[in-house]
Design a protein around this motif. Structure first.
Motif: not given
Length: 272
Positions: A244-268
């Motif tokens: 997580w540190e190497q990626a310059r991220l914190e685990p708490d971004v996961l909720d937003d990431v999953r929400e955006r993926v869920a919006e796009c995934a059906p079309e893909f």
């Protein structure tokens, strides 16, 4: 057969098709134009359809429908355009794999989910080159296809044992290399840029990445998130220390990431 020999045999059997090579040459030519790329895409009905479905999906969130190939090419970027062409090419190259060895539909869907997570994690971390992260996600497991084609009996046995974050170690035990190493070797032989090859090669051990450590860590996180059993708590997702540190991220971004993926995934799903 070592990883270099196996990758070379795949390359010799499965040369990249003309449309991909033409697009890649144009993408690498600073004098090329959107019009020239659009002309190549327009000559392939399947690629044109995939491209238009993609840019009109929630992934891009456009307010009006895009029906121009040239505008779609301009929106998607050259890296992602080439990845679309490559996915279609790879699907055709390996379409004769028996379902008993590998479920191609499930394989590509897992790669798409990895690509979407990698892109959204990169967005959250403000990584430059989001299109490259998406391409890395799509291609991160191409070594699995190569192993299944060249060594189907052993690959089938290995697939029966795949169920968690240590899968790559089982691959090394069986083949003397991981699918990640084989995929990176093959992509290198096909002339893919180091900025794409290294994150794929180092996806299981991102600390090994010398030139693209952030991208390798983001891809690592994406693969682990997608492969985690349903219901796994965020804190229980198995990732390498300091990823997580190497990626310059914190685990708490996961909720937003999953929400955006869920919006796009059906079309893909419609692109597969």
């Amino acid at each position: 057969m070592n990883v270099h020999e196996l990758a070379a045999s795949v390359r010799d059997l499965a040369t990249l098709p003309d449309i991909y090579l033409r697009l890649r040459r144009l993408a690498n030519d600073p004098a090329s134009t959107v019009g020239a790329l659009a002309e190549v895409v327009s000559a392939d009905a399947a690629l044109s359809s995939r491209l238009l479905r993609l840019v009109n999906s929630p992934f891009y969130g456009l307010s009006s429908k895009v029906d121009s190939i040239a505008r779609a090419v301009n929106l998607i970027g050259t890296d992602e355009l080439c990845s679309l062409a490559l996915v279609g090419s790879l699907d055709g190259m390996f379409s004769d794999l028996p379902a008993t060895v590998l479920d191609l539909k499930a394989y590509w869907w897992r790669n798409v989910l990895t690509a979407l997570h990698a892109r959204e994690l990169g967005r959250a971390g403000r990584v430059r080159g989001l299109d490259r992260l998406f391409v890395a996600g799509i291609l991160h497991d191409v070594g699995r296809l190569a192993a299944a084609q060249q060594m189907p009996t052993l690959a089938t046995e290995v697939e029966r044992q795949q169920h968690g974050p240590c899968d790559w170690q089982r691959q090394v035990a069986a083949f003397d290399f991981s699918y990640a190493e084989l995929g990176a070797e093959l992509l290198g032989l096909w002339g893919m840029p180091q900025a794409l090859v290294e994150p794929i090669a180092c996806q299981h051990q991102p600390a090994r990445a010398e030139h693209c450590p952030v991208e390798a860590a983001v891809l690592h996180l994406a693969t682990r998130i997608v492969s985690a059993p349903e219901g796994t708590a965020d804190e229980d997702i198995a990732v390498e220390a300091d990823a997580w540190e190497q990626a310059r991220l914190e685990p708490d971004v996961l909720d937003d990431v999953r929400e955006r993926v869920a919006e796009c995934a059906p079309e893909f799903r419609n692109l597969l």
